[in-house]
Write an enzyme that holds these catalytic residues in place. Sequence first.
Site, short mmCIF file in Angstrom:
data_model
loop_
_atom_site.label_atom_id
_atom_site.label_comp_id
_atom_site.label_asym_id
_atom_site.label_seq_id
_atom_site.Cartn_x
_atom_site.Cartn_y
_atom_site.Cartn_z
N SER A 249 32.55 43.55 39.25
CA SER A 249 33.09 45.02 39.15
C SER A 249 33.51 45.58 40.28
O SER A 249 32.93 44.92 41.54
CB SER A 249 31.95 45.74 38.47
OG SER A 249 30.96 46.18 39.42
N LYS A 250 34.26 46.41 40.36
CA LYS A 250 34.74 47.05 41.69
C LYS A 250 33.61 47.91 42.38
O LYS A 250 33.60 47.76 43.53
CB LYS A 250 35.89 48.15 41.23
CG LYS A 250 36.93 48.62 42.19
CD LYS A 250 38.15 49.27 41.85
CE LYS A 250 38.64 49.83 43.16
NZ LYS A 250 38.98 48.95 43.88
#
Length: 481
Positions: A249-250
């Site tokens: 995930s970012k």
Amino acid sequence: MKEIRTRFAPSPTGFMHIGNLRTALYAYLFAKKNGGKFVLRIEDTDRERLVENAVETIYNTLKLAGLQHDEGPDAGGLFGPYVQSERREIYYKYAQQLIESGNAYYCFCSKERLETLTDESGNRRYDKHCLHLSREEINRNLAAGIPYVIRQNVPIEGSSTFNDLVFGEITVDNRELHDNVLIKSDGYPTYNFANIVDDHLMQISHVLRGMEYLSSTPNYNLLYNAFGWDIPEYIHLPHIMRDKQHKLSKRYGDANFEDFLEKGFLPEAIINYVALLGWNPKNDREKFTLSELVDAFDIAGISKSAAVFDEIKLRWLNSQYIQEMSLEEFEKRADAYYENLPSEVDRSLLSRLLQPRIAVFSDILEKLTFITGFDGYDIALLEDKNSKTTLGMAITVLPEVIKLSENVLVWENEALFEAYNSLTETLGIKRKQLLWIVRISLTGQASTPCGATEACVLLGRKESVRRLQYSLQKCLENYVK
Ligand code: GLU
């Protein structure tokens, strides 16, 4: 034999997800291994999600990663345009053909109506209402300008079977399939339609993509059959996870290629590592250049199970690349991290010291805090059990070290080492003790990427003497008899 042609078909989102990078890499490796062509196609039909300069990001990423495409918007080729928004008429024409053959239909249902439609399990499912409109009703609606989409007409009975080169034979009940939208109300095609038209027209022989597309592949096959086109070979790739439960995930800075470049990883190490995420070379080898990957790549080595992204392993691999590069190359890449250093710091000495000691380039910042972020030190460090130094000893030694440092003729590593060494004899202490006192005084840190005399050289005479004096003053302030 038919030419092997693979494609990378990213949507321009402004960044390159690690999963997409792996798709691009495998598509490239498979094409190159088989003497085929690697095509870049930009899938920009989701107009609401367009991001400025996102296509540039794609070109730059492929370039940095070394994945040179043979055809694409910027490379030309016989099957262009390679940007989907420039191919709208093509999709529309083929959608009309499907309507004529009964494999697709106009749908004028409102959003409100669609929202009420669910199947027995509560999932949204279109009920084929508009499939049953008469020719007249359709013409009337079209003439009245009522917004419409074009939907695929999937059979409600029977099942569909296809083969995937990674996941094997897959059979799906046609009842599970949806009447997917093929052309949206804005006139643009959906991925569900554009991908098959383009893969056919661009003569793609092998489709490599993430396994999230496995479940809609039967829909695509029905479309290929409706047109009487050959179905390409499928190679769906497993997910890449951060751990068993979580996707990359970012938020954790592990989703995108750019995140890792920013952290100071080398593109070639990232590519090397990504190649091993879901592909096993069937031996213990871990380090591959891109051309070695081309030679070794084999789809039989692609795994069905999710791969776990291990940043520690990537760090290790990156450190191997760093250690193998020439000093010039190291310095070139490290230069951006030397920005805040005083100009007199000897960059080449620093590079020589840092190269064996870092795993990623951004480690440099932390290693340089003794130069850039020195704000005194913890006096307790001078009371060192290992070298048996004491504050009292430091108070005796430091004035002599300062005097010597002010007067030594050559401010170089060996000369300083010699000078300090002879001082230990005069003072009757061990070399280890003197060097510890100097190191702590100069850097404030027990562990630095350099020895005490190297720290002197890096800081320069003036700054070194200043820090030694400061240290002496601190010792005197803290010394309790
Ligand atoms: N545009 C799709 C994506 O970015 C491509 C999927 C495919 O490779 O077919 O997910």
